[in-house]
Design a protein around this motif. Structure first.
Motif, mmCIF file in Angstrom:
data_model
loop_
_atom_site.group_PDB
_atom_site.id
_atom_site.type_symbol
_atom_site.label_atom_id
_atom_site.label_comp_id
_atom_site.label_asym_id
_atom_site.label_seq_id
_atom_site.Cartn_x
_atom_site.Cartn_y
_atom_site.Cartn_z
ATOM 1 N N PHE A 199 -2.298 -0.487 6.681
ATOM 2 C CA PHE A 199 -1.687 0.565 5.880
ATOM 3 C C PHE A 199 -1.483 1.824 6.696
ATOM 4 O O PHE A 199 -0.533 2.571 6.480
ATOM 5 C CB PHE A 199 -2.569 0.861 4.665
ATOM 6 C CG PHE A 199 -1.953 1.831 3.718
ATOM 7 C CD1 PHE A 199 -2.384 3.141 3.661
ATOM 8 C CD2 PHE A 199 -0.928 1.444 2.891
ATOM 9 C CE1 PHE A 199 -1.809 4.043 2.785
ATOM 10 C CE2 PHE A 199 -0.346 2.334 2.007
ATOM 11 C CZ PHE A 199 -0.794 3.636 1.956
ATOM 12 N N THR A 248 -2.073 -7.987 1.303
ATOM 13 C CA THR A 248 -2.260 -6.575 1.618
ATOM 14 C C THR A 248 -1.055 -6.036 2.377
ATOM 15 O O THR A 248 -0.562 -4.933 2.097
ATOM 16 C CB THR A 248 -3.522 -6.412 2.483
ATOM 17 O OG1 THR A 248 -4.574 -7.135 1.888
ATOM 18 C CG2 THR A 248 -3.893 -4.968 2.615
ATOM 19 N N LEU A 275 1.801 -5.531 -0.032
ATOM 20 C CA LEU A 275 1.626 -4.346 -0.879
ATOM 21 C C LEU A 275 1.886 -3.071 -0.097
ATOM 22 O O LEU A 275 2.504 -2.127 -0.611
ATOM 23 C CB LEU A 275 0.200 -4.314 -1.442
ATOM 24 C CG LEU A 275 -0.059 -5.234 -2.617
ATOM 25 C CD1 LEU A 275 -1.537 -5.241 -2.943
ATOM 26 C CD2 LEU A 275 0.734 -4.799 -3.819
ATOM 27 N N ALA A 276 1.403 -3.026 1.143
ATOM 28 C CA ALA A 276 1.640 -1.832 1.953
ATOM 29 C C ALA A 276 3.131 -1.651 2.214
ATOM 30 O O ALA A 276 3.650 -0.535 2.177
ATOM 31 C CB ALA A 276 0.873 -1.945 3.272
ATOM 32 N N HIS A 297 4.763 -0.290 -0.830
ATOM 33 C CA HIS A 297 4.470 1.119 -1.045
ATOM 34 C C HIS A 297 5.362 2.004 -0.197
ATOM 35 O O HIS A 297 5.777 3.085 -0.619
ATOM 36 C CB HIS A 297 2.997 1.376 -0.711
ATOM 37 C CG HIS A 297 2.576 2.786 -0.929
ATOM 38 N ND1 HIS A 297 2.500 3.706 0.089
ATOM 39 C CD2 HIS A 297 2.235 3.448 -2.037
ATOM 40 C CE1 HIS A 297 2.114 4.861 -0.384
ATOM 41 N NE2 HIS A 297 1.940 4.737 -1.679
ATOM 42 N N HIS A 298 5.647 1.555 1.035
ATOM 43 C CA HIS A 298 6.502 2.345 1.914
ATOM 44 C C HIS A 298 7.952 1.920 1.839
ATOM 45 O O HIS A 298 8.758 2.362 2.661
ATOM 46 C CB HIS A 298 6.014 2.179 3.362
ATOM 47 C CG HIS A 298 4.726 2.887 3.630
ATOM 48 N ND1 HIS A 298 3.520 2.255 3.615
ATOM 49 C CD2 HIS A 298 4.463 4.173 3.915
ATOM 50 C CE1 HIS A 298 2.570 3.110 3.889
ATOM 51 N NE2 HIS A 298 3.099 4.290 4.074
ATOM 52 N N SER A 339 -7.828 3.310 3.129
ATOM 53 C CA SER A 339 -6.587 3.479 2.378
ATOM 54 C C SER A 339 -6.066 2.133 1.903
ATOM 55 O O SER A 339 -5.491 2.018 0.824
ATOM 56 C CB SER A 339 -5.548 4.167 3.237
ATOM 57 O OG SER A 339 -5.382 3.479 4.444
ATOM 58 N N GLN A 340 -6.308 1.100 2.707
ATOM 59 C CA GLN A 340 -5.865 -0.235 2.323
ATOM 60 C C GLN A 340 -6.600 -0.704 1.092
ATOM 61 O O GLN A 340 -6.023 -1.300 0.184
ATOM 62 C CB GLN A 340 -6.185 -1.185 3.469
ATOM 63 C CG GLN A 340 -5.123 -2.136 3.762
ATOM 64 C CD GLN A 340 -5.341 -2.734 5.123
ATOM 65 O OE1 GLN A 340 -5.202 -2.075 6.133
ATOM 66 N NE2 GLN A 340 -5.694 -3.981 5.129
ATOM 67 N N LEU A 346 -5.299 1.062 -1.868
ATOM 68 C CA LEU A 346 -3.974 0.560 -2.238
ATOM 69 C C LEU A 346 -4.065 -0.720 -3.046
ATOM 70 O O LEU A 346 -3.467 -0.854 -4.119
ATOM 71 C CB LEU A 346 -3.166 0.303 -0.955
ATOM 72 C CG LEU A 346 -1.874 -0.479 -1.098
ATOM 73 C CD1 LEU A 346 -0.787 0.409 -1.588
ATOM 74 C CD2 LEU A 346 -1.469 -1.092 0.220
ATOM 75 N N LYS A 354 -5.576 -0.237 -6.449
ATOM 76 C CA LYS A 354 -4.616 0.337 -7.376
ATOM 77 C C LYS A 354 -3.693 -0.744 -7.926
ATOM 78 O O LYS A 354 -3.353 -0.736 -9.108
ATOM 79 C CB LYS A 354 -3.783 1.387 -6.635
ATOM 80 C CG LYS A 354 -2.854 2.147 -7.507
ATOM 81 C CD LYS A 354 -3.527 3.345 -8.037
ATOM 82 C CE LYS A 354 -2.620 4.058 -9.006
ATOM 83 N NZ LYS A 354 -3.288 5.151 -9.639
ATOM 84 N N THR A 400 -6.094 8.603 3.033
ATOM 85 C CA THR A 400 -5.738 7.969 1.770
ATOM 86 C C THR A 400 -5.050 8.992 0.886
ATOM 87 O O THR A 400 -5.598 10.066 0.648
ATOM 88 C CB THR A 400 -7.011 7.481 1.055
ATOM 89 O OG1 THR A 400 -7.780 6.718 1.958
ATOM 90 C CG2 THR A 400 -6.652 6.646 -0.141
ATOM 91 N N PHE A 425 -4.073 7.340 -4.975
ATOM 92 C CA PHE A 425 -4.860 6.108 -5.029
ATOM 93 C C PHE A 425 -6.277 6.363 -5.492
ATOM 94 O O PHE A 425 -6.986 5.431 -5.852
ATOM 95 C CB PHE A 425 -4.939 5.453 -3.644
ATOM 96 C CG PHE A 425 -3.628 4.901 -3.159
ATOM 97 C CD1 PHE A 425 -3.424 4.680 -1.810
ATOM 98 C CD2 PHE A 425 -2.613 4.607 -4.028
ATOM 99 C CE1 PHE A 425 -2.237 4.169 -1.347
ATOM 100 C CE2 PHE A 425 -1.411 4.100 -3.579
ATOM 101 C CZ PHE A 425 -1.234 3.878 -2.236
#
Lengths: 387, 536
Positions: free
Chosen positions: A255, A285, A288-289, A292-293, B434-435, B438, B441, B505, B509
């Motif tokens: 991320f 993961t 999802l990252a 998000h971006h 942060s992962q 994420l 969430k 982060t 989140f």
């Protein structure tokens, strides 16, 4: 504890299989020679499947597995005794069930079996003279008006059926051999210069894809090593040989660096019927990252990975390997008091995927169901309840 | 004094001036030679003139801004500015005192000069107070300037300016003056991070220090080695170790003659801090602790006897550790335990001393829960947390961060520790946090961050690139089945390894931050900072 039982039962079955081979009679009759030879080959294939399924990742390339399965099915068609299409399909279904039971997570085996079954149906229909289109469509109208089940139709004997089927299987084999090249040829359409591309683990398809693009364009690749097997390291060293700027990052940094990535290109183990993926752990993961971006996620998957399964079955979706990869035996004191998990696969829902690139071109995830209906016959979706 | 400081910086930057005399004087100063009183006065006059000319060119509004800046700089940071200014002559003095031959005469005249300079400082400060009132009234018309809370424009920290050769040279000069070894970067740096240092664990800066170390106190040398090898890791542990080392330093300190403890001690601490930041960049909590100590030291009245002052400082450090770390963690556990209910499945990441403490307390209070510890390569700190929790008797599960999507459907809450909380609400923590936030969430699992208030910092950051720490890249190398793929990564031209330490982060989140002041949302961090500043 479930996974250790799994390991034990594997080993047990393997010794059974090995013993089976040795208990065959040394005195062979000339006609039975081919049969025992065939069953020997089947047994060796099964034991290989069982063996390389265990342990770190897939030691075997899926393309190789697909080719070997198809070659084996061709041999069965050529050497086994069958009189009509129905009997052949029965034999192939039986062998297919055994092969998928040997390694349930290796879905390419089942996919190839279904492809061959579809080929047999097609050839039969062509020999009979009826067009394939009407047989395919399952409509409510057809269900009400057809009445009799279609299986009676497979009892007719055709002289040239064997030759046709074998020829069709040969075509299938040539298609399989060209899949990686077909996918790599599309690379330049998707990668522009000075891009930063992210990938995870090791996929031979993606490797060929990126190497093909690197011949003409300069770009940067970030590889997430995929703990605990760390196949990303192999991928990185292999990409560096073609002078591609590569960076290896640990999984935890996915991320953190995603904001500088332009595209995410991944491979997968299986493409499911709803357009979702069963890929190496860590891919969800990553997806999802990327979402998000708002980074596009591109999946490079050849058609033989498309499987008519849905991700609903909780028991059969996940595969676990020995937890000593995660928590080694050197941590002996706490090992007995802790549950450690080491799943191999991840489910990625189709909403997170932007594009599928396969040997027949690029498709959106919402189109996967159509492709499936072209490749497999609906009655073959469930090998276990086949007639 | 602040004014002359600014001018000195000006002089070093604009060395290409036509004034040859000024250049000579500056050169002499840089070489650390003795400047006579007259030379110093001349230097100051030239700089004043130069600055006036520049001001006339720039025009009135900037002039006001500068005045404000200078005027606010004067009262808010008198202690830090003057020792920075005196850092130049003091280490020279210190090294000169080692060779006692020619030490006496220069020291005496220096002390005289310093006394005179101090007198001048006080008068300038008084005059500036008057100017400040005038400046304030004119500034209140400006929308952006709020005089009371105007933060001084900060100098960029050195450790994120590695790609700037001028900054590197400045650092090298400063370290040479302080006789602190300069650590060199190691390995190929990924181009996105060429503005950060990347050191190798195999070459700690302690190797370049001679034995016995005369400039740097031995407990600081030991601490630096422990930092650079990763023996002491985790922001609380590092801060506490730093404060204990400072206690030792203060214990062994003796004021040289004709010096004041309040100024000299702060000067003595500067090379130690440079050395520690060479070993490993300072964390936000360490920065706050150091600021607090320096303030305490400079607030010691000059008539206080040495023993009394030392005792007072030791007490102050003890009370800081007690209040901000130990009692804070007690308060945070009390709040956090309210959030843990029976039957919970709690996910934690890595090893945070605070979160471990909370879980152990909750277990003692007979809450029924089980814990899932998520870990990541290459540090594998989760194993340490696992050991501590299992020792208590808590039921634990252990996975790597790549299995997060598999394990999250079972989880009911996520507890995370923090390295620092930034003023725009972002949480700076171990890479991977942060992962976790994420994916949590995405599965609608609440994320709670636990952080003491002394880790709040006024910096702002939006991504993990601009200010981060690069760890030793060789840590990523692993041997599996007898094969090490990345063994010779240095020889391969286009291969880079990236081992980040921190990431940020975003506040959307994070659902809740538990601090010793209570449970606040992520966006209330600047409010807390403001309250703290007003208190002090």
């Amino acid at each position: 504890r479930l996974h250790s039982l799994h390991v034990l039962s594997d080993r047990f079955q393997e010794t059974l299989a090995r013993n089976q081979r040795f208990t065959e009679t040394p005195v062979k009759m000339p006609g039975a020679d081919k049969e025992t030879d065939l069953s020997e080959r089947i047994e060796s294939f099964l034991s290989e499947l069982k063996r390389c399924g265990r342990g770190a990742g897939s030691l075997r390339d899926s393309a190789e597995t697909a080719r070997e399965t198809t070659a084996l099915l061709r041999r069965i068609t050529a050497q086994a005794r069958w009189g009509n299409a129905g009997e052949l399909m029965e034999i192939i279904r039986k062998e297919g069930r055994r092969m998928t039971a040997a390694q349930p997570s290796e879905t390419t085996v089942g996919n190839m079996v279904r492809r061959v079954l579809k080929i047999i149906r097609e050839e039969y229909a062509r020999s009979r003279g009826s067009s394939e289109e009407t047989d395919q469509q399952e409509s409510l109208h057809k269900l009400l008006t057809s009445g009799g089940s279609s299986e009676d139709n497979f009892r007719q004997h055709f002289a040239h059926l064997k030759a046709n089927v074998i020829e069709a299987i040969n075509e299938l084999l040539t298609e399989l051999e060209g899949t990686t090249d077909n996918i790599s040829m599309q690379a330049l359409e998707h990668i522009h210069s000075n891009e930063v591309i992210m990938t995870i683990g090791r996929s031979r398809t993606v490797e060929a894809f990126l190497k093909d693009a690197a011949r003409k364009r300069k770009f940067h690749v970030i590889v997430a090593e995929c703990a605990p097997f760390c196949q990303g390291h192999e991928m990185a060293t292999s990409l560096c040989k073609e002078d591609i700027e590569t960076t290896v990052i640990p999984d935890a940094a996915i991320f953190a660096v995603m904001s500088r990535v332009n595209k995410v290109i991944i491979g997968t183990q299986t493409v499911l019927a709803n357009g979702g993926l069963r890929a190496v752990n860590g891919t969800h993961t990553l997806a999802l990252a990327a979402k998000h971006h708002s980074t596009p996620l591109i999946v490079c998957a050849p058609m033989f990975k498309l499987s008519p399964q849905f991700p609903n079955e909780e028991d059969t979706f996940h595969k676990f390997v020995s937890p000593h990869e995660v928590l080694p035996f050197t941590e002996g004191e706490i090992l007995s008091k802790v549950n450690a998990h080491c799943p191999v696969f991840d489910y990625v829902p189709p909403e997170l995927i932007t594009l599928f690139i396969s040997n027949i071109g690029g498709n959106a995830p919402s189109y996967i169901y159509r492709l499936m209906s072209e490749l497999y016959h609906p009655e073959d979706h469930e090998l276990y309840t086949g007639k | 004094m602040a004014d002359s400081d600014g001018r000195q910086v000006d002089s070093i930057n604009h060395s290409t001036e036509e004034d040859v005399k000024l250049q000579e004087v500056v050169q002499a100063k840089c070489e650390g030679k003795e400047l006579t009183k007259e030379e110093k006065q001349r230097l100051r006059k030239e700089k004043k003139q130069h600055k006036k000319n520049k001001k006339d060119d720039r025009g009135p509004p900037e002039k006001e801004k500068e005045k404000e800046k200078a005027s606010v700089l004067a009262p808010s940071k008198p202690a830090t500015q003057s020792p920075a200014h005196k850092a130049a002559p003091v280490p020279v003095n210190a090294s000169a005192s080692e060779s006692p031959v020619a030490a006496e005469k220069p020291a005496k005249s220096k002390a005289e000069q310093r006394a005179e300079r101090r007198a001048r400082q006080d008068t300038e400060r008084a005059s500036k107070q008057g100017k400040k009132e005038g400046g304030q009234q004119s500034a209140s018309s400006k929308p952006k300037a709020t005089p009371n809370e105007l933060q001084p424009v900060k100098r960029l920290p050195e450790h994120i300016q590695v790609d700037d050769p001028a900054a590197l040279k400045k650092l090298a000069k400063k370290l040479e003056r302080q006789q602190v070894p300069l650590r060199s970067d190691y390995g190929y740096k990924v181009s996105l991070f060429s503005h950060l240092h990347q050191y190798s664990r195999k070459n700690p800066p302690t190797q370049q220090i001679s034995i016995p170390a005369t400039v740097i106190h031995p407990s600081i040398v030991r601490l630096g080695l422990q930092y650079s090898q990763g023996i002491i890791a985790g922001s609380n542990a590092r801060s506490v170790a730093l404060l204990h080392a400072f206690k030792q330093v203060i214990q062994d300190y003796s004021t040289p003659p004709n010096e004041e403890l309040s100024r000299d001690l702060v000067n003595k601490l500067s090379p130690y801090i440079s050395f520690l930041s060479q070993c490993r960049p300072l964390s936000a909590s360490m920065g706050n602790a150091i600021k607090h100590i320096k303030k305490e030291i400079s607030n010691i009245p000059s008539q206080c006897k040495e023993e009394e002052a030392k005792r007072r400082l030791q007490e102050c450090i003890d009370s800081y550790i007690n209040e901000k770390i130990i009692l804070a963690s007690e308060a945070i556990s009390k709040y956090a335990i309210e959030k843990i209910s029976d039957g919970d499945v709690i996910l934690v990441y890595g090893c945070s001393s605070l979160v471990n403490h909370i879980l152990c307390e909750a277990f003692e209070k007979q809450r029924k829960f089980r814990v899932i510890v998520v870990d990541s390569r290459p540090r594998l700190e989760g194993r340490e947390a696992l050991r501590r929790l299992v020792k208590k008797g808590i039921r634990c599960t252990y996975v790597l961060i790549s299995a997060l999507s598999y394990i999250l459907p079972e989880v009911s809450k996520v507890f995370l520790g923090a390295h620092a909380l930034l003023a725009n609400g972002y949480v700076m923590s171990r890479v991977g946090t942060s992962q976790i936030a994420l994916v949590a969430k995405a599965y609608n699992v609440p994320v709670l961050v636990c952080c003491e208030t002394y880790k709040f910092c006024e910096r702002v950051q939006t991504d993990s690139f601009v200010s981060n720490e690069l760890d030793d890249p060789d840590d990523l190398i692993v041997t599996r089945n007898g094969k090490t793929h990345l063994e010779n990564w240095q020889t391969v031209k286009s291969l880079g390894l990236l081992n980040l330490v921190y990431d940020v982060t975003p506040p959307d989140f994070v659902d809740l931050v538990i601090t010793d002041l209570g449970m606040i949302p992520c966006t209330s961090v600047p409010v807390v900072l403001r309250v703290k500043n007003v208190d002090q």
